[in-house]
Scaffold this active site. Structure first.
Site, mmCIF file in Angstrom:
data_model
loop_
_atom_site.group_PDB
_atom_site.id
_atom_site.type_symbol
_atom_site.label_atom_id
_atom_site.label_comp_id
_atom_site.label_asym_id
_atom_site.label_seq_id
_atom_site.Cartn_x
_atom_site.Cartn_y
_atom_site.Cartn_z
ATOM 1 N N ALA A 193 0.852 -1.196 0.000
ATOM 2 C CA ALA A 193 0.000 0.000 0.000
ATOM 3 C C ALA A 193 0.885 1.243 0.000
ATOM 4 O O ALA A 193 2.111 1.135 0.149
ATOM 5 C CB ALA A 193 -0.889 0.013 1.236
ATOM 6 N N LYS A 194 0.285 2.370 -0.211
ATOM 7 C CA LYS A 194 1.018 3.632 -0.039
ATOM 8 C C LYS A 194 0.004 4.727 0.225
ATOM 9 O O LYS A 194 -1.136 4.654 -0.232
ATOM 10 C CB LYS A 194 1.797 3.987 -1.316
ATOM 11 C CG LYS A 194 2.927 4.953 -1.066
ATOM 12 C CD LYS A 194 4.104 4.202 -0.498
ATOM 13 C CE LYS A 194 5.358 5.000 -0.442
ATOM 14 N NZ LYS A 194 6.505 4.099 -0.268
ATOM 15 N N GLY A 195 0.447 5.744 0.954
ATOM 16 C CA GLY A 195 -0.426 6.891 1.204
ATOM 17 C C GLY A 195 0.314 8.163 0.884
ATOM 18 O O GLY A 195 1.542 8.184 0.780
#
Ligand code: GLU
Length: 413
Positions: A102-104
């Protein structure tokens, strides 16, 4: 120029062909499973309200909870976060961690914000994604311009919502609130292990090896320290304000103090100025891009004179540039292997938190070294066996493991 997302997709297509991935699974891997966009209202110090755009892209969780950093940067955009989330998926699989990817990101300029503004932004962003994260759902960590303090605010906000302390919801925390020894320098330590293993596997002497490092943030600065300790000569470094060069090698200890005092590496005693572009084109044994994506492109790839490029940043080399480097006989140790020390130490922190333990620095570093050397050896062996580049081999290992998990789980319903 190729965008990060195009780069990531082209890499996926190359490896799909190399591995002969089933078209249905290839289709699944082209898309992030979930994408959250939140508009985050924040009261600024002057009393006015600003609304920041925040993202959390949850790419794939076939191998475990989503995992990946959160970055604060004015250039953050959804496609970039998607690419970074895809790379996290392969990175965790290469390191054989029980995580997905994931990444934000939040579109903002943290350099122009006060600590209090950053805290309010972080807490409101966390609140807005709090349903989607969790120790067994999605575990954020630091990335560009976020740090252990940011993680402490995320953990506190999440814990307030839950009603009890949940340290294992984020990694990269300060040690005083459940962070792990060695996490802060782990990415750089991992890159340094990769440099050492490369020197062994490919016969590039380490003593007096010249090194140019682009980026002097958490990853670049710590990497300079580790490589200097290993006997390398750090001839050039740069940050967002510019770069410096010294043929005989820079004294990194003194340079760290200079950067702390002046906020920049430029003007350091005994060094010559050079631009970020010039740094990349220096003659050197190891070039470590440790800043942002898309630094080595088809425009400058032919002028790169390093023997080895070791990617501390995520996605610093475009697919076209990668081809050119390969043609020129320049070895590339790819990001998803080279900079995986950060997420490996994140995993070690999460394991300690879940078990309510705190390990010594020696123990953390022992596990980190073990994991890094194992991944490096696997990738190197695969690259020899299949006659492919280190990047292709890393992708084959990482994507291959994700494919295996998806196949075994089957498709619901
Ligand atoms: N942001 C780091 C990376 O790109 C670390 C991610 C993590 O520890 O989850 O690998």
């Amino acid at each position: 120029m190729e965008s990060s997302l195009e780069n990531a997709h082209r890499q996926l297509d190359i490896v799909a062909e190399l591995l002969g991935i089933d078209p249905g699974i290839h289709e699944i891997l082209k898309h992030a499973k979930t994408t959250h966009t939140v508009m985050v209202p924040v009261r600024m110090d002057d009393g006015k309200v600003r609304v920041f755009t925040g993202y959390r892209v949850q790419y794939n969780d076939a191998r475990g909870p989503y995992k990946g950093g959160i970055r604060y940067h004015p250039d953050v955009n959804l496609d970039e976060v998607r690419a970074l989330a895809m790379w996290m998926t392969w990175k965790c699989a290469i390191a054989d961690l029980p995580y997905g990817g994931a990444k934000g990101g939040v579109v903002c300029n943290p350099k122009e914000m006060s600590l209090a503004e950053k805290e309010r932004l972080t807490r409101r962003y966390t609140f807005m994604i709090s349903e989607f994260i969790g120790p067994h759902r999605d575990v954020p960590a630091p990335d560009v311009y976020t740090d252990s303090q940011t993680m402490a605010w995320i953990m506190d906000t999440y814990s307030v919502i839950k009603g009890y302390l949940v340290p294992e919801v984020v990694t990269g925390k300060p040690i005083s609130v459940g962070g792990s020894e060695g996490r802060e320098e782990a990415t750089s330590r991992g890159v340094a292990f990769c440099v050492r293993e490369t020197s062994r596997a490919f016969n590039v002497g380490l003593a007096d090896a010249s090194v140019a490092i682009q980026g002097f943030g958490n990853v670049g600065a710590n990497l300079a320290v580790f490589l200097q300790d290993m006997g390398c000569r750090i001839t050039a470094v740069s940050d967002s304000t510019g770069g410096i060069f010294r043929e005989k090698g820079l004294d990194i200890g003194k340079l760290l103090k200079f950067k702390r005092d002046t906020g920049s590496v430029v003007g350091f005693e005994g060094s010559e100025d050079l631009s970020n572009e010039e740094l990349l084109e220096l003659e050197c044994d190891f070039l470590a891009p440790a800043a942002m994506e898309n630094q080595i492109t088809e425009k400058n790839a032919r002028r790169i004179k390093a023997r080895v490029v070791v990617e501390g940043a995520n996605g610093p080399t475009t697919t076209e540039a990668d081809k050119i480097l390969q043609e020129q006989g320049i070895l590339v140790v790819p990001d998803i292997l080279a900079n995986s020390g950060g997420v490996v130490a994140s995993y070690l922190e999460w394991v300690q938190n879940i078990n309510r333990q705190h390990w010594s620095l020696e123990e953390v570093n022992r596990h980190l070294e073990d994991k890094m050397v194992k991944s490096f050896d696997r990738v190197h062996a695969l690259s020899k066996e299949k006659g492919v580049s280190m990047r292709e081999a890393a992708l084959m290992l990482g994507v291959g493991r994700v494919v295996e998990a998806i196949k075994t789980l089957g498709l619901f319903p």
